[in-house]
Enzyme design. Sequence first.
Site, mmCIF file in Angstrom:
data_model
loop_
_atom_site.group_PDB
_atom_site.id
_atom_site.type_symbol
_atom_site.label_atom_id
_atom_site.label_comp_id
_atom_site.label_asym_id
_atom_site.label_seq_id
_atom_site.Cartn_x
_atom_site.Cartn_y
_atom_site.Cartn_z
ATOM 1 N N TYR A 276 0.916 -1.227 -0.020
ATOM 2 C CA TYR A 276 0.027 0.019 0.016
ATOM 3 C C TYR A 276 0.920 1.339 0.017
ATOM 4 C CZ TYR A 276 -4.499 -2.242 1.153
ATOM 5 O OH TYR A 276 -5.488 -3.118 1.156
ATOM 6 N N GLY B 292 -10.884 -6.109 5.520
ATOM 7 C CA GLY B 292 -11.430 -7.215 6.171
ATOM 8 C C GLY B 292 -10.458 -7.798 6.996
ATOM 9 N N ASP C 248 2.524 -37.535 -34.394
ATOM 10 C CA ASP C 248 2.570 -36.064 -34.566
ATOM 11 C C ASP C 248 2.882 -35.510 -35.842
ATOM 12 O OD1 ASP C 248 2.344 -33.578 -33.823
ATOM 13 O OD2 ASP C 248 4.341 -33.376 -32.635
#
Length: 431
Positions: free
Chosen positions: A75, A90, A204
């Site tokens: 922050y 919270g 493949d």
Amino acid sequence: MKQVYVGMGTDLIHHGHINIIEIARELGEVTVGLLSDKAVSKYSRMPFLSFDERKKILENLKGVKEVIPQYELDYEENLKKLKPDYVVHGSDWKTGPQRHVRQKVIDMLKEWGGELIEPEYTHGISSTGLRKALKEVGTTPDIRRRLLKRLLESKDIVRVLEAHNGISGLIVEDTKFEAEGEIREFDAMWVSSLTDSTAKGKPDTEYVDRTSRFQTINDILDVTTKPIILDGDTGGIPEHFELLVKNLERLGVSAIVIEDKTGVKRNSLFGTEVEQTLDTIEGFSEKISRGKKAQMTDDFMIFARLESLIAELGMEDALKRAKAYIEAGADGIMIHSRHKDGNEILEFMKKYDKFEVKVPVISVPSSYNQFTENELQAAGFNIVIYANHLLRSAFPAMQKTAQSILEHKRSKEAADQYCMSIKEILTILPN
Ligand code: SPV
Ligand code: MG
């Protein structure tokens, strides 16, 4: 009026968030610091909605004065700027990955006499639970398709694992590793031609046709929400490639990688043990630009895969082709190599770094697998693809089980040692 700061990341707004905002607005004027995609993707998976969309939602919540970006999980930057009287978050961040961020907020607020308010976590609802529910509802082609570009913009290196059917798709979707401060996940899926073919017991060589590969993609789309990068082999003839691009866009696939080979495609890891014929630069560039013109959205990407090192045509050829393909409109390149030491890959990346026009680069460290993601990122790669590992690990596991049943003439030993319980297998599958 007191100033209140609320940091938020999620796109799935629920009443738990509203409770926080309600408490915040009683304390004063609320500024929401909305975590950027980059900040969120450092500790969790990419939000479904873009930053601008999330911003719009929050701006329209009652009591929110302003929404500003928070570029880090930390922050510090925003708190220094705003020096708020209160930060509201919270109580759930007291433990777990965010506890260090929390401590720093407390320490900073002390500097100007601010206070941290931590309303009781709202039980019975969580973003994780909502994400799970959202997965059950499904995502949309539009949201999924654009995720890869957002990941490229937000992550240091995008981590991709192969999927060749629904169940391997689920593993890429759901596997998590919790490390200090971070929940690590795969960002996207690679639908490999090698593993898609091998899972079907086929070579493949582009023998597994488009209809069949679409079926695999659909099975994966059905049970996942993460973006898909398709191994498109050679992309076929340019006329077909145009249709393929449109088709993939409609499905919500984010990108296709096509390789500059022609003729019967042989897997690159054979190297020069088999004949590997490369397309002309002009021919392949034409295919790329026709694909780009056919595209309907801005989100879809075409990556040009360079096979010069596989065919042992040398570094200069690889660099020349990279330049030409970027000029033709390729959104990214993949440089492939089967040498174990990784030297030629590093050399390519050093020379590529001098290019004037650069695009994202994919690494497929199947041979040079000693490199970590951090090392690949430092070399300049933007995407790492683990191209075949789920299939390669599943095969020996299945073999061991089959052998054990033969040995003991019953399944008890295999079930006890090698198999997950029937209850478990039933619960990993979506209802
Ligand atoms: C694949 O996964 O099918 C690839 C990568 O194309 S490789 O097998 O290394 O050629
Ligand atoms: Mg392939």
